[in-house]
Design a protein around this motif. Sequence first.
Motif, PDB file in Angstrom:
ATOM      1  N   ASN A  65       0.814  -1.229   0.000  1.00 27.21           N
ATOM      2  CA  ASN A  65       0.000   0.000   0.000  1.00 27.21           C
ATOM      3  C   ASN A  65       0.843   1.273   0.000  1.00 27.21           C
ATOM      4  OD1 ASN A  65      -2.618  -1.203  -0.033  1.00 27.21           O
ATOM      5  ND2 ASN A  65      -2.365  -1.747   2.115  1.00 27.21           N
ATOM      6  N   GLY A  66       1.876   1.285  -0.824  1.00 24.99           N
ATOM      7  CA  GLY A  66       2.687   2.479  -0.998  1.00 24.99           C
ATOM      8  C   GLY A  66       3.738   2.709   0.067  1.00 24.99           C
ATOM      9  N   ARG A  67       3.839   1.837   1.059  1.00 22.84           N
ATOM     10  CA  ARG A  67       4.775   2.035   2.163  1.00 22.84           C
ATOM     11  C   ARG A  67       6.173   1.521   1.849  1.00 22.84           C
ATOM     12  NH1 ARG A  67       4.747   5.256   5.997  1.00 22.84           N
ATOM     13  NH2 ARG A  67       5.397   3.788   7.604  1.00 22.84           N
ATOM     14  N   VAL A  68       6.321   0.721   0.797  1.00 17.51           N
ATOM     15  CA  VAL A  68       7.624   0.158   0.412  1.00 17.51           C
ATOM     16  C   VAL A  68       7.830   0.438  -1.068  1.00 17.51           C
ATOM     17  CG1 VAL A  68       8.975  -1.962   0.180  1.00 17.51           C
ATOM     18  CG2 VAL A  68       7.508  -1.632   2.176  1.00 17.51           C
ATOM     19  N   THR A  69       9.023   0.925  -1.423  1.00 16.59           N
ATOM     20  CA  THR A  69       9.241   1.357  -2.809  1.00 16.59           C
ATOM     21  C   THR A  69      10.404   0.667  -3.508  1.00 16.59           C
ATOM     22  OG1 THR A  69      10.632   3.193  -2.025  1.00 16.59           O
ATOM     23  CG2 THR A  69       8.283   3.649  -2.342  1.00 16.59           C
ATOM     24  N   GLN A  70      11.201  -0.110  -2.794  1.00 15.52           N
ATOM     25  CA  GLN A  70      12.344  -0.773  -3.417  1.00 15.52           C
ATOM     26  C   GLN A  70      12.300  -2.277  -3.166  1.00 15.52           C
ATOM     27  OE1 GLN A  70      16.166   0.906  -2.570  1.00 15.52           O
ATOM     28  NE2 GLN A  70      15.564   2.986  -3.097  1.00 15.52           N
ATOM     29  N   ALA A  71      12.674  -3.042  -4.192  1.00 12.65           N
ATOM     30  CA  ALA A  71      12.716  -4.495  -4.052  1.00 12.65           C
ATOM     31  C   ALA A  71      13.864  -4.887  -3.126  1.00 12.65           C
ATOM     32  CB  ALA A  71      12.905  -5.146  -5.420  1.00 12.65           C
ATOM     33  N   SER A  72      13.620  -5.858  -2.254  1.00 10.30           N
ATOM     34  CA  SER A  72      14.659  -6.340  -1.349  1.00 10.30           C
ATOM     35  C   SER A  72      14.221  -7.680  -0.782  1.00 10.30           C
ATOM     36  CB  SER A  72      14.894  -5.352  -0.197  1.00 10.30           C
ATOM     37  OG  SER A  72      15.747  -5.931   0.786  1.00 10.30           O
ATOM     38  N   VAL A  73      15.195  -8.580  -0.567  1.00 12.00           N
ATOM     39  CA  VAL A  73      14.892  -9.856   0.076  1.00 12.00           C
ATOM     40  C   VAL A  73      14.428  -9.634   1.519  1.00 12.00           C
ATOM     41  CG1 VAL A  73      17.229 -10.284   0.947  1.00 12.00           C
ATOM     42  CG2 VAL A  73      15.751 -12.224   0.366  1.00 12.00           C
ATOM     43  N   LYS A  74      14.729  -8.455   2.062  1.00  9.13           N
ATOM     44  CA  LYS A  74      14.333  -8.145   3.440  1.00  9.13           C
ATOM     45  C   LYS A  74      12.883  -7.690   3.561  1.00  9.13           C
ATOM     46  CE  LYS A  74      18.939  -6.928   5.168  1.00  9.13           C
ATOM     47  NZ  LYS A  74      19.698  -7.249   3.965  1.00  9.13           N
ATOM     48  N   ASN A  75      12.209  -7.394   2.450  1.00  7.37           N
ATOM     49  CA  ASN A  75      10.813  -6.960   2.518  1.00  7.37           C
ATOM     50  C   ASN A  75       9.917  -8.122   2.941  1.00  7.37           C
ATOM     51  OD1 ASN A  75      11.896  -4.635   1.438  1.00  7.37           O
ATOM     52  ND2 ASN A  75      10.912  -4.841  -0.561  1.00  7.37           N
ATOM     53  N   PHE A  76       9.060  -7.894   3.929  1.00 11.52           N
ATOM     54  CA  PHE A  76       8.155  -8.969   4.335  1.00 11.52           C
ATOM     55  C   PHE A  76       6.926  -8.413   5.035  1.00 11.52           C
ATOM     56  CE2 PHE A  76      11.175  -8.537   7.918  1.00 11.52           C
ATOM     57  CZ  PHE A  76      10.313  -8.377   8.997  1.00 11.52           C
ATOM     58  N   GLN A  77       5.894  -9.245   5.090  1.00  5.01           N
ATOM     59  CA  GLN A  77       4.692  -8.980   5.870  1.00  5.01           C
ATOM     60  C   GLN A  77       4.448 -10.182   6.771  1.00  5.01           C
ATOM     61  OE1 GLN A  77       1.865  -8.307   2.673  1.00  5.01           O
ATOM     62  NE2 GLN A  77       1.900  -6.099   2.993  1.00  5.01           N
ATOM     63  N   ILE A  78       4.162  -9.920   8.047  1.00  9.01           N
ATOM     64  CA  ILE A  78       3.854 -10.974   9.009  1.00  9.01           C
ATOM     65  C   ILE A  78       2.344 -10.985   9.216  1.00  9.01           C
ATOM     66  CG2 ILE A  78       4.204 -11.818  11.355  1.00  9.01           C
ATOM     67  CD1 ILE A  78       6.700 -12.007   9.703  1.00  9.01           C
ATOM     68  N   VAL A  79       1.733 -12.156   9.028  1.00  3.08           N
ATOM     69  CA  VAL A  79       0.278 -12.244   9.104  1.00  3.08           C
ATOM     70  C   VAL A  79      -0.150 -13.359  10.049  1.00  3.08           C
ATOM     71  CG1 VAL A  79      -0.068 -11.338   6.761  1.00  3.08           C
ATOM     72  CG2 VAL A  79       0.165 -13.805   7.109  1.00  3.08           C
ATOM     73  N   HIS A  80      -1.403 -13.233  10.509  1.00  2.00           N
ATOM     74  CA  HIS A  80      -2.024 -14.309  11.265  1.00  2.00           C
ATOM     75  C   HIS A  80      -2.774 -15.188  10.271  1.00  2.00           C
ATOM     76  CE1 HIS A  80      -4.836 -16.278  14.126  1.00  2.00           C
ATOM     77  NE2 HIS A  80      -3.807 -16.186  14.943  1.00  2.00           N
ATOM     78  N   ASN A  81      -2.546 -16.486  10.341  1.00  4.15           N
ATOM     79  CA  ASN A  81      -3.032 -17.395   9.307  1.00  4.15           C
ATOM     80  C   ASN A  81      -4.541 -17.383   9.115  1.00  4.15           C
ATOM     81  OD1 ASN A  81      -0.503 -18.170   8.678  1.00  4.15           O
ATOM     82  ND2 ASN A  81      -0.604 -20.219   9.536  1.00  4.15           N
ATOM     83  N   LYS A  82      -5.299 -17.175  10.180  1.00  5.54           N
ATOM     84  CA  LYS A  82      -6.742 -17.369  10.090  1.00  5.54           C
ATOM     85  C   LYS A  82      -7.401 -16.460   9.069  1.00  5.54           C
ATOM     86  CE  LYS A  82      -7.672 -19.431  14.590  1.00  5.54           C
ATOM     87  NZ  LYS A  82      -8.432 -19.319  15.843  1.00  5.54           N
ATOM     88  N   ASP A  83      -6.975 -15.213   8.974  1.00  6.47           N
ATOM     89  CA  ASP A  83      -7.636 -14.328   8.017  1.00  6.47           C
ATOM     90  C   ASP A  83      -6.682 -13.310   7.387  1.00  6.47           C
ATOM     91  OD1 ASP A  83      -7.167 -12.793  10.180  1.00  6.47           O
ATOM     92  OD2 ASP A  83      -9.221 -12.170  10.530  1.00  6.47           O
ATOM     93  N   ASP A  84      -5.386 -13.648   7.348  1.00  6.84           N
ATOM     94  CA  ASP A  84      -4.414 -12.770   6.683  1.00  6.84           C
ATOM     95  C   ASP A  84      -4.319 -11.386   7.318  1.00  6.84           C
ATOM     96  OD1 ASP A  84      -2.972 -14.164   4.885  1.00  6.84           O
ATOM     97  OD2 ASP A  84      -3.779 -13.218   3.093  1.00  6.84           O
ATOM     98  N   TYR A  85      -4.694 -11.271   8.577  1.00  4.38           N
ATOM     99  CA  TYR A  85      -4.556 -10.009   9.298  1.00  4.38           C
ATOM    100  C   TYR A  85      -3.073  -9.646   9.377  1.00  4.38           C
ATOM    101  CZ  TYR A  85      -4.413  -7.034  13.526  1.00  4.38           C
ATOM    102  OH  TYR A  85      -4.188  -6.031  14.445  1.00  4.38           O
ATOM    103  N   ILE A  86      -2.699  -8.490   8.836  1.00  2.00           N
ATOM    104  CA  ILE A  86      -1.291  -8.092   8.802  1.00  2.00           C
ATOM    105  C   ILE A  86      -0.893  -7.533  10.162  1.00  2.00           C
ATOM    106  CG2 ILE A  86       0.422  -6.569   7.745  1.00  2.00           C
ATOM    107  CD1 ILE A  86      -1.117  -6.736   5.154  1.00  2.00           C
ATOM    108  N   VAL A  87      -0.019  -8.245  10.844  1.00  2.00           N
ATOM    109  CA  VAL A  87       0.451  -7.850  12.165  1.00  2.00           C
ATOM    110  C   VAL A  87       1.638  -6.903  12.049  1.00  2.00           C
ATOM    111  CG1 VAL A  87       1.350  -8.728  14.366  1.00  2.00           C
ATOM    112  CG2 VAL A  87      -0.365 -10.030  13.136  1.00  2.00           C
ATOM    113  N   MET A  88       2.429  -7.069  10.982  1.00  2.00           N
ATOM    114  CA  MET A  88       3.626  -6.243  10.806  1.00  2.00           C
ATOM    115  C   MET A  88       4.043  -6.293   9.348  1.00  2.00           C
ATOM    116  SD  MET A  88       7.414  -6.975  12.414  1.00  2.00           S
ATOM    117  CE  MET A  88       8.881  -6.228  11.687  1.00  2.00           C
ATOM    118  N   GLN A  89       4.589  -5.178   8.849  1.00  2.00           N
ATOM    119  CA  GLN A  89       5.232  -5.198   7.538  1.00  2.00           C
ATOM    120  C   GLN A  89       6.491  -4.344   7.590  1.00  2.00           C
ATOM    121  OE1 GLN A  89       2.284  -3.802   4.704  1.00  2.00           O
ATOM    122  NE2 GLN A  89       2.942  -1.669   4.915  1.00  2.00           N
TER     123      GLN A  89
END
Length: 305
Positions: free
Chosen positions: A244-268
Amino acid sequence: MFQTTGDKDKEKKTKKKKVEESEESDSEKEEKTKKKKGKGKKKKERSPSPEIEFDDLETFVMDPAPQGVTVKCRVTRDQRGMDKSLYPLYYLHLDNEKKTFLLAGRKRKKSATSNYLISIDATDLSRGGENFVGKLSNLMGTKFTVFDNALNPERALPDMSNARQELAGIIYETNVLGMKGPRRMTVIIPGMSKDNERVPLRPRNECDSLLVRYQNRRMENLIELHNKTPVWNEETASHVLNFNGRVTQASVKNFQIVHNKDDYIVMQFGRIADDIFTLDYNYPLCAVQAFAIALSSFDGKIACE
Protein backbone atom coordinates in the motif's frame (compact mmCIF):
# COMPACT_ATOMS: atom_id res chain seq x y z
CA MET A 1 -8.05 -14.73 17.46
CA PHE A 2 -5.66 -13.36 20.11
CA GLN A 3 -7.80 -14.43 23.09
CA THR A 4 -9.70 -11.14 22.99
CA THR A 5 -13.14 -10.06 21.84
CA GLY A 6 -14.14 -7.34 19.44
CA ASP A 7 -11.14 -7.70 17.12
CA LYS A 8 -12.64 -9.71 14.30
CA ASP A 9 -14.65 -6.93 12.69
CA LYS A 10 -11.62 -4.67 12.60
CA GLU A 11 -9.47 -7.42 11.17
CA LYS A 12 -12.00 -8.18 8.42
CA LYS A 13 -12.11 -4.50 7.46
CA THR A 14 -8.33 -4.42 7.36
CA LYS A 15 -8.31 -7.48 5.15
CA LYS A 16 -10.90 -6.05 2.76
CA LYS A 17 -8.94 -2.84 2.32
CA LYS A 18 -5.78 -4.74 1.47
CA VAL A 19 -7.51 -7.12 -0.95
CA GLU A 20 -9.11 -4.25 -2.86
CA GLU A 21 -5.71 -2.71 -3.61
CA SER A 22 -3.81 -3.98 -6.66
CA GLU A 23 -0.87 -6.22 -5.89
CA GLU A 24 1.81 -4.09 -7.54
CA SER A 25 0.36 -0.73 -8.54
CA ASP A 26 1.34 1.34 -5.48
CA SER A 27 4.90 0.12 -5.45
CA GLU A 28 5.37 0.58 -9.20
CA LYS A 29 3.86 4.07 -9.25
CA GLU A 30 5.96 5.23 -6.32
CA GLU A 31 9.14 3.80 -7.83
CA LYS A 32 8.49 5.57 -11.15
CA THR A 33 7.72 8.85 -9.38
CA LYS A 34 10.89 8.49 -7.34
CA LYS A 35 13.02 8.02 -10.45
CA LYS A 36 11.45 10.99 -12.23
CA LYS A 37 11.26 13.51 -9.40
CA GLY A 38 13.91 12.40 -6.93
CA LYS A 39 13.58 12.21 -3.19
CA GLY A 40 11.47 15.33 -2.72
CA LYS A 41 8.10 13.61 -3.16
CA LYS A 42 8.81 10.52 -1.11
CA LYS A 43 7.76 12.07 2.18
CA LYS A 44 4.32 13.12 0.89
CA GLU A 45 3.47 9.89 -0.90
CA ARG A 46 3.79 7.56 2.09
CA SER A 47 0.90 7.92 4.49
CA PRO A 48 2.23 9.09 7.86
CA SER A 49 1.67 7.47 11.22
CA PRO A 50 -1.57 8.33 13.01
CA GLU A 51 -1.19 10.89 15.78
CA ILE A 52 0.40 8.95 18.63
CA GLU A 53 1.31 10.49 21.96
CA PHE A 54 2.75 8.93 25.09
CA ASP A 55 4.08 10.07 28.45
CA ASP A 56 6.56 7.28 29.15
CA LEU A 57 8.72 5.94 26.30
CA GLU A 58 9.62 2.63 27.95
CA THR A 59 5.98 1.85 28.68
CA PHE A 60 4.96 2.71 25.11
CA VAL A 61 7.58 0.51 23.41
CA MET A 62 6.70 -2.47 25.63
CA ASP A 63 2.90 -2.20 25.42
CA PRO A 64 0.95 -3.77 22.52
CA ALA A 65 -0.17 -1.40 19.79
CA PRO A 66 -3.66 0.05 20.37
CA GLN A 67 -6.30 -2.09 18.69
CA GLY A 68 -7.39 -0.71 15.33
CA VAL A 69 -4.30 1.52 15.02
CA THR A 70 -1.35 0.83 12.72
CA VAL A 71 1.81 2.28 14.27
CA LYS A 72 3.87 3.47 11.29
CA CYS A 73 7.61 3.73 11.84
CA ARG A 74 10.88 4.12 10.01
CA VAL A 75 14.10 2.17 10.56
CA THR A 76 17.39 3.82 9.61
CA ARG A 77 20.75 2.04 9.43
CA ASP A 78 23.98 3.92 10.13
CA GLN A 79 26.98 2.15 8.56
CA ARG A 80 29.36 5.11 8.43
CA GLY A 81 32.90 4.51 9.66
CA MET A 82 35.03 1.37 9.97
CA ASP A 83 33.41 0.19 13.17
CA LYS A 84 29.85 0.76 12.01
CA SER A 85 30.40 -1.13 8.76
CA LEU A 86 30.73 -4.26 10.90
CA TYR A 87 28.38 -3.18 13.69
CA PRO A 88 25.83 -0.75 12.24
CA LEU A 89 23.52 1.27 14.45
CA TYR A 90 19.79 0.92 13.85
CA TYR A 91 17.21 3.51 14.87
CA LEU A 92 13.42 3.28 15.08
CA HIS A 93 11.36 6.48 14.80
CA LEU A 94 7.67 7.12 14.36
CA ASP A 95 7.09 8.00 10.71
CA ASN A 96 5.50 11.37 11.48
CA GLU A 97 6.47 15.02 11.10
CA LYS A 98 8.27 15.03 14.45
CA LYS A 99 10.17 11.78 13.64
CA THR A 100 9.70 10.78 17.28
CA PHE A 101 12.56 8.54 18.47
CA LEU A 102 11.52 5.17 19.90
CA LEU A 103 14.42 2.68 19.95
CA ALA A 104 18.03 2.07 18.98
CA GLY A 105 19.75 -1.26 18.41
CA ARG A 106 23.24 -2.57 17.78
CA LYS A 107 24.96 -5.93 17.52
CA ARG A 108 27.14 -6.64 20.54
CA LYS A 109 30.87 -6.78 19.93
CA LYS A 110 33.02 -9.70 21.12
CA SER A 111 29.99 -11.90 21.66
CA ALA A 112 30.11 -15.64 20.95
CA THR A 113 26.61 -15.48 19.50
CA SER A 114 24.75 -12.78 17.55
CA ASN A 115 23.21 -10.51 20.17
CA TYR A 116 21.52 -7.20 19.47
CA LEU A 117 20.95 -4.81 22.36
CA ILE A 118 17.85 -2.61 22.20
CA SER A 119 17.72 0.71 24.07
CA ILE A 120 15.39 3.67 24.55
CA ASP A 121 18.45 5.98 24.38
CA ALA A 122 20.34 6.28 21.09
CA THR A 123 23.53 7.23 22.97
CA ASP A 124 23.40 4.40 25.52
CA LEU A 125 23.54 0.91 24.06
CA SER A 126 25.27 -0.82 26.98
CA ARG A 127 23.96 -4.04 28.53
CA GLY A 128 24.18 -2.59 32.02
CA GLY A 129 22.68 0.78 31.18
CA GLU A 130 19.37 1.88 32.63
CA ASN A 131 18.00 2.45 29.12
CA PHE A 132 18.42 -1.19 28.06
CA VAL A 133 14.93 -2.60 27.33
CA GLY A 134 15.49 -5.78 25.34
CA LYS A 135 17.77 -8.15 23.50
CA LEU A 136 17.63 -10.18 20.29
CA SER A 137 19.66 -13.37 20.64
CA ASN A 138 20.68 -15.80 17.90
CA LEU A 139 21.70 -19.08 19.49
CA MET A 140 20.91 -21.60 16.76
CA GLY A 141 21.73 -20.53 13.21
CA THR A 142 18.49 -19.15 11.79
CA LYS A 143 16.50 -19.11 15.05
CA PHE A 144 16.23 -16.03 17.26
CA THR A 145 14.72 -15.20 20.64
CA VAL A 146 13.66 -11.76 21.86
CA PHE A 147 14.00 -11.05 25.61
CA ASP A 148 13.07 -8.11 27.81
CA ASN A 149 15.60 -6.49 30.19
CA ALA A 150 15.08 -8.65 33.28
CA LEU A 151 17.46 -11.27 34.71
CA ASN A 152 18.63 -14.57 33.30
CA PRO A 153 16.63 -17.33 35.09
CA GLU A 154 19.89 -18.68 36.58
CA ARG A 155 20.27 -15.42 38.53
CA ALA A 156 16.59 -14.79 39.22
CA LEU A 157 14.64 -15.31 42.44
CA PRO A 158 13.22 -18.79 43.08
CA ASP A 159 9.70 -17.60 42.26
CA MET A 160 10.99 -16.20 38.90
CA SER A 161 9.27 -12.85 39.56
CA ASN A 162 12.34 -10.92 38.37
CA ALA A 163 13.31 -13.35 35.59
CA ARG A 164 13.37 -12.15 32.00
CA GLN A 165 10.39 -12.66 29.72
CA GLU A 166 10.62 -14.11 26.25
CA LEU A 167 8.83 -11.71 23.91
CA ALA A 168 9.19 -13.56 20.60
CA GLY A 169 10.77 -16.49 18.80
CA ILE A 170 11.77 -16.04 15.14
CA ILE A 171 12.54 -18.88 12.75
CA TYR A 172 13.87 -18.48 9.21
CA GLU A 173 13.49 -21.45 6.90
CA THR A 174 15.24 -22.28 3.66
CA ASN A 175 12.98 -22.50 0.63
CA VAL A 176 12.88 -24.55 -2.54
CA LEU A 177 14.19 -21.65 -4.61
CA GLY A 178 17.32 -21.33 -2.50
CA MET A 179 19.00 -17.93 -2.26
CA LYS A 180 16.96 -16.45 -5.12
CA GLY A 181 13.58 -17.13 -3.55
CA PRO A 182 11.65 -15.28 -0.87
CA ARG A 183 12.35 -16.01 2.76
CA ARG A 184 10.04 -18.03 4.96
CA MET A 185 9.55 -16.78 8.48
CA THR A 186 7.66 -18.05 11.49
CA VAL A 187 7.17 -15.77 14.50
CA ILE A 188 5.95 -17.07 17.85
CA ILE A 189 4.77 -14.57 20.47
CA PRO A 190 3.08 -14.89 23.87
CA GLY A 191 -0.70 -14.87 23.82
CA MET A 192 -2.91 -12.06 25.08
CA SER A 193 -5.13 -12.00 28.16
CA LYS A 194 -8.77 -10.92 28.20
CA ASP A 195 -7.51 -7.50 29.32
CA ASN A 196 -5.42 -7.20 26.12
CA GLU A 197 -2.19 -7.64 28.02
CA ARG A 198 0.66 -9.94 27.04
CA VAL A 199 0.74 -13.22 28.97
CA PRO A 200 4.11 -13.29 30.80
CA LEU A 201 6.38 -16.09 29.63
CA ARG A 202 9.38 -16.63 31.94
CA PRO A 203 10.95 -20.00 31.07
CA ARG A 204 12.95 -21.55 33.89
CA ASN A 205 14.98 -23.55 31.38
CA GLU A 206 15.33 -24.09 27.64
CA CYS A 207 12.66 -26.83 27.61
CA ASP A 208 10.03 -24.18 28.36
CA SER A 209 11.33 -21.65 25.86
CA LEU A 210 9.19 -20.29 23.03
CA LEU A 211 11.19 -22.07 20.36
CA VAL A 212 11.16 -25.48 22.07
CA ARG A 213 7.48 -25.19 22.92
CA TYR A 214 6.73 -24.38 19.27
CA GLN A 215 8.90 -27.28 18.11
CA ASN A 216 6.95 -29.64 20.39
CA ARG A 217 3.61 -28.01 19.44
CA ARG A 218 2.89 -26.97 23.03
CA MET A 219 1.02 -23.89 21.91
CA GLU A 220 -1.01 -22.95 24.98
CA ASN A 221 -0.91 -19.14 25.43
CA LEU A 222 1.18 -18.79 22.28
CA ILE A 223 0.37 -17.09 18.97
CA GLU A 224 1.83 -18.41 15.71
CA LEU A 225 2.47 -15.96 12.87
CA HIS A 226 4.01 -16.39 9.41
CA ASN A 227 5.27 -14.18 6.62
CA LYS A 228 2.83 -13.70 3.78
CA THR A 229 3.90 -15.58 0.65
CA PRO A 230 4.78 -13.14 -2.16
CA VAL A 231 3.05 -13.54 -5.53
CA TRP A 232 5.15 -14.07 -8.67
CA ASN A 233 4.69 -11.22 -11.15
CA GLU A 234 5.45 -12.12 -14.77
CA GLU A 235 5.81 -8.50 -15.90
CA THR A 236 8.49 -7.63 -13.37
CA ALA A 237 9.86 -11.20 -13.14
CA SER A 238 9.90 -10.92 -9.36
CA HIS A 239 7.99 -11.83 -6.22
CA VAL A 240 5.74 -8.98 -5.07
CA LEU A 241 3.63 -8.01 -2.07
CA ASN A 242 1.13 -5.18 -1.72
CA PHE A 243 2.54 -2.74 0.84
CA ASN A 244 0.00 0.00 0.00
CA GLY A 245 2.69 2.48 -1.00
CA ARG A 246 4.78 2.04 2.16
CA VAL A 247 7.62 0.16 0.41
CA THR A 248 9.24 1.36 -2.81
CA GLN A 249 12.34 -0.77 -3.42
CA ALA A 250 12.72 -4.49 -4.05
CA SER A 251 14.66 -6.34 -1.35
CA VAL A 252 14.89 -9.86 0.08
CA LYS A 253 14.33 -8.14 3.44
CA ASN A 254 10.81 -6.96 2.52
CA PHE A 255 8.15 -8.97 4.33
CA GLN A 256 4.69 -8.98 5.87
CA ILE A 257 3.85 -10.97 9.01
CA VAL A 258 0.28 -12.24 9.10
CA HIS A 259 -2.02 -14.31 11.27
CA ASN A 260 -3.03 -17.40 9.31
CA LYS A 261 -6.74 -17.37 10.09
CA ASP A 262 -7.64 -14.33 8.02
CA ASP A 263 -4.41 -12.77 6.68
CA TYR A 264 -4.56 -10.01 9.30
CA ILE A 265 -1.29 -8.09 8.80
CA VAL A 266 0.45 -7.85 12.17
CA MET A 267 3.63 -6.24 10.81
CA GLN A 268 5.23 -5.20 7.54
CA PHE A 269 8.79 -4.14 6.81
CA GLY A 270 10.46 -2.98 3.62
CA ARG A 271 13.06 -0.82 1.94
CA ILE A 272 12.53 2.73 0.69
CA ALA A 273 16.23 3.72 0.32
CA ASP A 274 19.63 2.04 0.73
CA ASP A 275 19.62 2.43 4.51
CA ILE A 276 16.01 3.43 5.23
CA PHE A 277 13.11 1.06 5.78
CA THR A 278 9.49 1.42 6.83
CA LEU A 279 8.18 -0.71 9.70
CA ASP A 280 4.46 -0.78 10.47
CA TYR A 281 3.01 -2.88 13.27
CA ASN A 282 -0.41 -3.65 14.72
CA TYR A 283 -1.91 -5.25 17.82
CA PRO A 284 -0.80 -7.51 19.49
CA LEU A 285 2.84 -6.56 18.73
CA CYS A 286 4.73 -3.92 20.68
CA ALA A 287 7.53 -1.74 19.32
CA VAL A 288 10.31 -3.84 20.90
CA GLN A 289 8.95 -7.04 19.36
CA ALA A 290 8.55 -5.45 15.92
CA PHE A 291 11.97 -3.77 15.99
CA ALA A 292 13.66 -7.02 17.08
CA ILE A 293 11.97 -8.96 14.26
CA ALA A 294 13.27 -6.34 11.82
CA LEU A 295 16.79 -6.53 13.31
CA SER A 296 16.81 -10.31 12.82
CA SER A 297 16.43 -9.78 9.06
CA PHE A 298 19.74 -7.86 9.01
CA ASP A 299 21.75 -10.57 10.74
CA GLY A 300 24.59 -12.02 8.67
CA LYS A 301 23.85 -15.54 9.85
CA ILE A 302 20.58 -15.79 7.92
CA ALA A 303 21.49 -18.68 5.64
CA CYS A 304 18.45 -18.11 3.43
CA GLU A 305 19.49 -14.55 2.46
